[in-house]
Each structure stands twice: as C-alpha cells, then as structure tokens.
Design a protein around this motif. Structure first.
Motif, PDB file in Angstrom:
ATOM      1  N   ASP A   1      39.456  16.846  98.763  1.00  0.00           N
ATOM      2  CA  ASP A   1      38.526  15.732  98.577  1.00  0.00           C
ATOM      3  C   ASP A   1      38.539  15.326  97.119  1.00  0.00           C
ATOM      4  OD1 ASP A   1      35.837  16.812  97.168  1.00  0.00           O
ATOM      5  OD2 ASP A   1      36.674  18.392  98.434  1.00  0.00           O
ATOM      6  N   GLY A   2      38.304  14.018  96.878  1.00  0.00           N
ATOM      7  CA  GLY A   2      38.395  13.483  95.528  1.00  0.00           C
ATOM      8  C   GLY A   2      37.367  14.041  94.575  1.00  0.00           C
ATOM      9  N   TYR A   3      36.296  14.638  95.111  1.00  0.00           N
ATOM     10  CA  TYR A   3      35.243  15.179  94.261  1.00  0.00           C
ATOM     11  C   TYR A   3      35.649  16.504  93.611  1.00  0.00           C
ATOM     12  CZ  TYR A   3      30.386  16.046  92.854  1.00  0.00           C
ATOM     13  OH  TYR A   3      29.246  16.261  92.140  1.00  0.00           O
ATOM     14  N   GLN A   4      36.768  17.071  94.054  1.00  0.00           N
ATOM     15  CA  GLN A   4      37.195  18.383  93.551  1.00  0.00           C
ATOM     16  C   GLN A   4      37.380  18.393  92.038  1.00  0.00           C
ATOM     17  OE1 GLN A   4      37.911  21.231  95.327  1.00  0.00           O
ATOM     18  NE2 GLN A   4      38.881  22.464  93.738  1.00  0.00           N
ATOM     19  N   LEU A   5      37.981  17.342  91.477  1.00  0.00           N
ATOM     20  CA  LEU A   5      38.228  17.307  90.040  1.00  0.00           C
ATOM     21  C   LEU A   5      36.912  17.296  89.273  1.00  0.00           C
ATOM     22  CD1 LEU A   5      39.967  17.069  87.533  1.00  0.00           C
ATOM     23  CD2 LEU A   5      40.149  14.607  87.940  1.00  0.00           C
ATOM     24  N   PHE A   6      35.966  16.457  89.707  1.00  0.00           N
ATOM     25  CA  PHE A   6      34.675  16.405  89.017  1.00  0.00           C
ATOM     26  C   PHE A   6      33.955  17.746  89.136  1.00  0.00           C
ATOM     27  CE2 PHE A   6      30.130  15.421  88.694  1.00  0.00           C
ATOM     28  CZ  PHE A   6      30.110  14.690  87.508  1.00  0.00           C
ATOM     29  N   ARG A   7      34.039  18.381  90.297  1.00  0.00           N
ATOM     30  CA  ARG A   7      33.405  19.686  90.489  1.00  0.00           C
ATOM     31  C   ARG A   7      34.031  20.731  89.576  1.00  0.00           C
ATOM     32  NH1 ARG A   7      32.793  19.486  95.675  1.00  0.00           N
ATOM     33  NH2 ARG A   7      34.911  20.110  96.202  1.00  0.00           N
ATOM     34  N   GLU A   8      35.346  20.679  89.430  1.00  0.00           N
ATOM     35  CA  GLU A   8      36.037  21.622  88.536  1.00  0.00           C
ATOM     36  C   GLU A   8      35.538  21.455  87.106  1.00  0.00           C
ATOM     37  OE1 GLU A   8      38.408  24.736  87.994  1.00  0.00           O
ATOM     38  OE2 GLU A   8      39.047  23.589  89.750  1.00  0.00           O
ATOM     39  N   LEU A   9      35.452  20.219  86.648  1.00  0.00           N
ATOM     40  CA  LEU A   9      34.993  19.950  85.290  1.00  0.00           C
ATOM     41  C   LEU A   9      33.542  20.398  85.100  1.00  0.00           C
ATOM     42  CD1 LEU A   9      36.470  16.338  84.903  1.00  0.00           C
ATOM     43  CD2 LEU A   9      37.450  18.457  84.007  1.00  0.00           C
ATOM     44  N   SER A  10      32.703  20.099  86.088  1.00  0.00           N
ATOM     45  CA  SER A  10      31.282  20.430  85.983  1.00  0.00           C
ATOM     46  C   SER A  10      31.053  21.932  85.979  1.00  0.00           C
ATOM     47  CB  SER A  10      30.505  19.778  87.134  1.00  0.00           C
ATOM     48  OG  SER A  10      30.607  18.373  87.080  1.00  0.00           O
ATOM     49  N   ASN A  11      31.789  22.657  86.810  1.00  0.00           N
ATOM     50  CA  ASN A  11      31.622  24.116  86.859  1.00  0.00           C
ATOM     51  C   ASN A  11      31.921  24.760  85.508  1.00  0.00           C
ATOM     52  OD1 ASN A  11      30.910  24.011  89.537  1.00  0.00           O
ATOM     53  ND2 ASN A  11      32.918  24.589  90.319  1.00  0.00           N
ATOM     54  N   ILE A  12      32.938  24.237  84.821  1.00  0.00           N
ATOM     55  CA  ILE A  12      33.283  24.773  83.503  1.00  0.00           C
ATOM     56  C   ILE A  12      32.163  24.478  82.515  1.00  0.00           C
ATOM     57  CG2 ILE A  12      34.889  24.584  81.558  1.00  0.00           C
ATOM     58  CD1 ILE A  12      37.069  23.852  83.635  1.00  0.00           C
ATOM     59  N   ILE A  13      31.660  23.250  82.529  1.00  0.00           N
ATOM     60  CA  ILE A  13      30.625  22.850  81.581  1.00  0.00           C
ATOM     61  C   ILE A  13      29.346  23.652  81.783  1.00  0.00           C
ATOM     62  CG2 ILE A  13      29.097  20.926  80.931  1.00  0.00           C
ATOM     63  CD1 ILE A  13      31.464  19.060  81.587  1.00  0.00           C
ATOM     64  N   HIS A  14      29.016  23.948  83.034  1.00  0.00           N
ATOM     65  CA  HIS A  14      27.767  24.640  83.333  1.00  0.00           C
ATOM     66  C   HIS A  14      27.891  26.155  83.255  1.00  0.00           C
ATOM     67  CE1 HIS A  14      25.917  20.896  84.177  1.00  0.00           C
ATOM     68  NE2 HIS A  14      26.591  20.657  85.287  1.00  0.00           N
ATOM     69  N   GLY A  15      28.969  26.640  82.660  1.00  0.00           N
ATOM     70  CA  GLY A  15      29.074  28.065  82.354  1.00  0.00           C
ATOM     71  C   GLY A  15      29.617  28.936  83.456  1.00  0.00           C
ATOM     72  N   GLU A  16      30.224  28.349  84.478  1.00  0.00           N
ATOM     73  CA  GLU A  16      30.786  29.160  85.554  1.00  0.00           C
ATOM     74  C   GLU A  16      32.194  29.648  85.225  1.00  0.00           C
ATOM     75  OE1 GLU A  16      30.294  27.600  89.471  1.00  0.00           O
ATOM     76  OE2 GLU A  16      28.368  26.676  88.994  1.00  0.00           O
ATOM     77  N   SER A  17      32.690  29.272  84.055  1.00  0.00           N
ATOM     78  CA  SER A  17      33.964  29.781  83.544  1.00  0.00           C
ATOM     79  C   SER A  17      33.743  30.254  82.115  1.00  0.00           C
ATOM     80  CB  SER A  17      35.047  28.690  83.553  1.00  0.00           C
ATOM     81  OG  SER A  17      35.325  28.256  84.866  1.00  0.00           O
ATOM     82  N   SER A  18      34.470  31.275  81.714  1.00  0.00           N
ATOM     83  CA  SER A  18      34.407  31.742  80.331  1.00  0.00           C
ATOM     84  C   SER A  18      35.108  30.733  79.428  1.00  0.00           C
ATOM     85  CB  SER A  18      35.066  33.113  80.199  1.00  0.00           C
ATOM     86  OG  SER A  18      36.469  33.004  80.457  1.00  0.00           O
ATOM     87  N   GLU A  19      34.899  30.872  78.116  1.00  0.00           N
ATOM     88  CA  GLU A  19      35.581  29.974  77.182  1.00  0.00           C
ATOM     89  C   GLU A  19      37.094  30.124  77.301  1.00  0.00           C
ATOM     90  OE1 GLU A  19      34.362  27.611  74.245  1.00  0.00           O
ATOM     91  OE2 GLU A  19      33.509  27.460  76.249  1.00  0.00           O
ATOM     92  N   GLU A  20      37.557  31.326  77.514  1.00  0.00           N
ATOM     93  CA  GLU A  20      39.003  31.544  77.665  1.00  0.00           C
ATOM     94  C   GLU A  20      39.530  30.827  78.898  1.00  0.00           C
ATOM     95  OE1 GLU A  20      42.228  35.226  78.133  1.00  0.00           O
ATOM     96  OE2 GLU A  20      40.107  35.639  77.779  1.00  0.00           O
ATOM     97  N   GLU A  21      38.784  30.911  80.009  1.00  0.00           N
ATOM     98  CA  GLU A  21      39.206  30.220  81.227  1.00  0.00           C
ATOM     99  C   GLU A  21      39.157  28.704  81.037  1.00  0.00           C
ATOM    100  OE1 GLU A  21      37.815  33.287  84.758  1.00  0.00           O
ATOM    101  OE2 GLU A  21      36.311  32.010  83.792  1.00  0.00           O
TER     102      GLU A  21
END
Length: 269
Positions: A201-221
């Motif tokens: 689904d086209g929302y996947q890219l926005f979700r990926e970006l948002s998850n990183i911004i909201h701290g669901e990924s480490s800085e290294e990731e």
C-alpha cells in the motif's frame, strides 16, 4: 600522498597514509597551527557562473589540535573563475599518533557551508532542493531521525500539493486535516505519484518515515535507512520510472513485497 588529496576526495572515509604535516610535534588540544599540505580542490556548481567550477583553497590551511589522535581543519575555497567563496570543515582521525612522519588518517566528519553560492554537483534540484540539502546535512552529521524529518516533510508537501491542484479536499468539516492515508489514497487515484507496486500500500513509505521519527528505530537504524528512503522520496518527487532502483531500495528497507521480480524486470509501475 599529501593530506590535500584525502581532503579533496571527502567525504570518503577510507584510512590512508599521508605525508607528515605537523613537523613531528604534537598539536596540543585547543592550539592552532597553519599547515601546508597542498591545495584542496572541490568541484561545485557555482551559482554566480551558473556552471560547474573547481573551487580551490589557499596554500595554507587552519588546523586545530584535539589530542594525539584528532585534528580539526578549516578551509576556505574560491571559485577559480569568479572568486565566490565557500567554507568546508574536516574532523581528521588517526589510529596512532597523528603528528607522526607518515600517519594513517581518515575523515571522520565533513561539513560544507556553501552559503547559497554553490551547490553539490550531484545535489537534487527543483522545488524541494533546500529540504533535500538539509536532510543530507543532517545525515552527514549523524542525525538519523533529523534527516528523516525532512524526507517526510517532502513527501507531505508533494502529496498535499497534488491534492490542491486536483481539488481534493484535505480538511474535515471541523477544519482539521484529513488523515494522511486518505489524502494519499485519493491523490494516487487521480495522479499516480508513487509506483503502484513498490509496496502493498502507498502509505507504507510514510509509515516507515514516521516510525523512525517517533523513536521506533535507533539512530543507527535511522542512518542505515536514510539512503533508501531518500531514493524513494525523490522517486515520488521526480516521478522516476526506473523500477529496478525502487526495488533495490525496498529490499534494503526489508519491506514485504510480493513479486518483486516483476518490478525489476517490468516496465513503468
């Protein structure tokens, strides 16, 4: 090899042996020294000349001591044609004594201050070039989440910009914004701004970006995901149809994509 060669090739991070440049004497922390290591040459798109030019440093560079294994170098470079100037900064590290006769050194950090006088040769151009530049600078300064913030902003601006042109309603009756997923879906039905098959689904890219911004990924990731996310966001901006490049970026992100071989071998998505 002289140190200027390593500096001219920045931001390459390979460790290289160079001729000694501190006369065999340690540069104490906080102490400055002018060093002669050859001229630094960098190619930029000069805005005054409106073409690619070589920018060159003076014969001496300013060096700041940061301990036995690190130094900081500042350099001002001028366009060889119009003399427009830019500044660049390097953090140089060494596994051994950096003041030795032939130290092995590497560029640990590299920053440019082009001051609206020049652009990188490979920099993105267009209405979002400033945001792309800011994202790249944040990435180079190891600010993973910070770099992704700018990418999400670009994606939002593109989507809402197309929505406005297509007269798609982006507000609810109470004046609040419609959910982004809904706006993106409606925009994509009118004008396909993202490859139809780069995710489920086209929302996947926005979700990926948002998850990183909201701290669901480490800085290294976040730093690891920056380049494939940048590629996909720029693909949205430029409506690039080189599907094999999208597929590689998707694989790097680890997204679950069905029949990805159809993307790498097919036509425009």
């Amino acid at each position: 090899m002289r140190l200027s060669k390593l500096l001219s090739d920045a931001p390459a991070a390979a460790t290289m042996q160079v001729d000694g440049f501190l006369d065999g004497r340690a540069l104490k922390w906080g102490k400055h020294k002018r060093i002669k290591v050859g001229k630094v040459l960098r190619n930029f798109h000069c805005r005054t000349c409106d073409t690619q030019r070589t920018f060159v440093s003076g014969d001496e560079l300013s060096c700041l001591g940061l301990g036995d294994n690190q130094i900081s170098i500042d350099a001002t470079l001028q366009c060889i044609e119009c003399q427009s100037s830019v500044e660049i900064w390097f953090l140089i590290g060494s596994n051994g004594d950096i003041s030795g006769v032939a130290p092995e050194v590497r560029i640990e950090r590299y920053t440019e201050n082009l001051r609206d006088r020049a652009d990188r040769i490979d920099s993105h151009r267009g209405p979002f070039s400033d945001l792309v530049k800011r994202a790249q600078l944040a990435y180079e300064n190891q600010l993973g989440a910070g770099s992704i913030v700018y990418l999400r902003k670009i994606f939002e601006l593109v989507t809402f910009g197309v929505a406005e042109i297509a007269e798609i309603e982006t507000k609810k009756n109470n004046g609040n914004n419609q959910p982004f997923a809904l706006v993106l879906q409606q925009v994509n039905e009118v004008r396909n701004i993202i490859p139809r098959r780069f995710s489920s689904d086209g929302y996947q890219l926005f979700r990926e970006l948002s998850n990183i911004i909201h701290g669901e990924s480490s800085e290294e990731e976040a730093l690891q995901k920056y380049k494939p996310c940048l590629q996909l966001v720029l693909g949205v901006v430029d409506e690039v149809s080189r599907d094999n490049e999208y597929a590689r970026a998707i694989e790097e992100l680890g997204w679950n994509v069905e029949n990805i071989s159809e993307i790498t071998g097919g036509g425009v998505a």
